[in-house]
Design a protein around this motif. Structure first.
Motif, short mmCIF file in Angstrom:
data_model
loop_
_atom_site.label_atom_id
_atom_site.label_comp_id
_atom_site.label_asym_id
_atom_site.label_seq_id
_atom_site.Cartn_x
_atom_site.Cartn_y
_atom_site.Cartn_z
N GLY A 154 -11.04 31.69 28.51
CA GLY A 154 -11.65 32.95 28.86
C GLY A 154 -12.62 33.34 27.75
N ASP B 50 -10.92 33.52 24.40
CA ASP B 50 -9.53 33.77 24.75
C ASP B 50 -8.85 32.43 25.04
N TRP B 51 -8.07 31.96 24.05
CA TRP B 51 -7.42 30.66 24.16
C TRP B 51 -6.34 30.68 25.24
N ASN B 52 -5.59 31.75 25.26
CA ASN B 52 -4.59 31.98 26.31
C ASN B 52 -4.38 33.48 26.41
N GLU B 53 -3.34 33.92 27.12
CA GLU B 53 -3.11 35.35 27.31
C GLU B 53 -2.77 36.08 26.01
N LYS B 54 -2.27 35.36 25.02
CA LYS B 54 -1.81 35.99 23.78
C LYS B 54 -2.73 35.74 22.58
N THR C 275 -14.98 36.73 26.25
CA THR C 275 -15.43 38.13 26.29
C THR C 275 -16.89 38.13 25.89
N SER D 43 -6.61 35.31 21.10
CA SER D 43 -8.04 35.49 21.26
C SER D 43 -8.70 35.38 19.89
#
Length: 88
Positions: free
Chosen positions: A9, A26-30, A11, A32
């Protein structure tokens, strides 16, 4: 060690001229990673996929790396260590 395409992801900050610049990966949900600096942007082919797109040269956390935009998708060429290569 080899590289593989890993979708991430991103930004973005878009200026008044409509130019988008990544401000975080954003590497994963946790996890960035904030982008410290965009060093270069050019249209070229990925070394792993051979797919043409925009390649951003970024610096974050003291590391310089590439971020690719191909259509609506964003990816990095992730380094993968083969478990068999770790052992002597």
């Amino acid at each position: 060690m080899y590289r593989r395409k890993r979708y991430v992801g991103v930004t973005l900050k878009v200026d008044t001229a409509g130019v988008a610049r990544p401000v975080a990966v954003d590497w994963n949900e946790k996890i960035s990673y904030p982008v410290d600096e965009v060093l270069d942007v050019r249209r070229t082919k990925g070394s792993v996929s051979g797919e043409e797109g925009l390649r951003y040269t970024l610096r974050f956390g003291g590391v310089t790396t590439y971020l690719w935009q191909a259509g609506k998708f964003w990816y990095v060429e992730e380094k993968v260590i083969d478990p068999d290569e770790r052992l002597p």
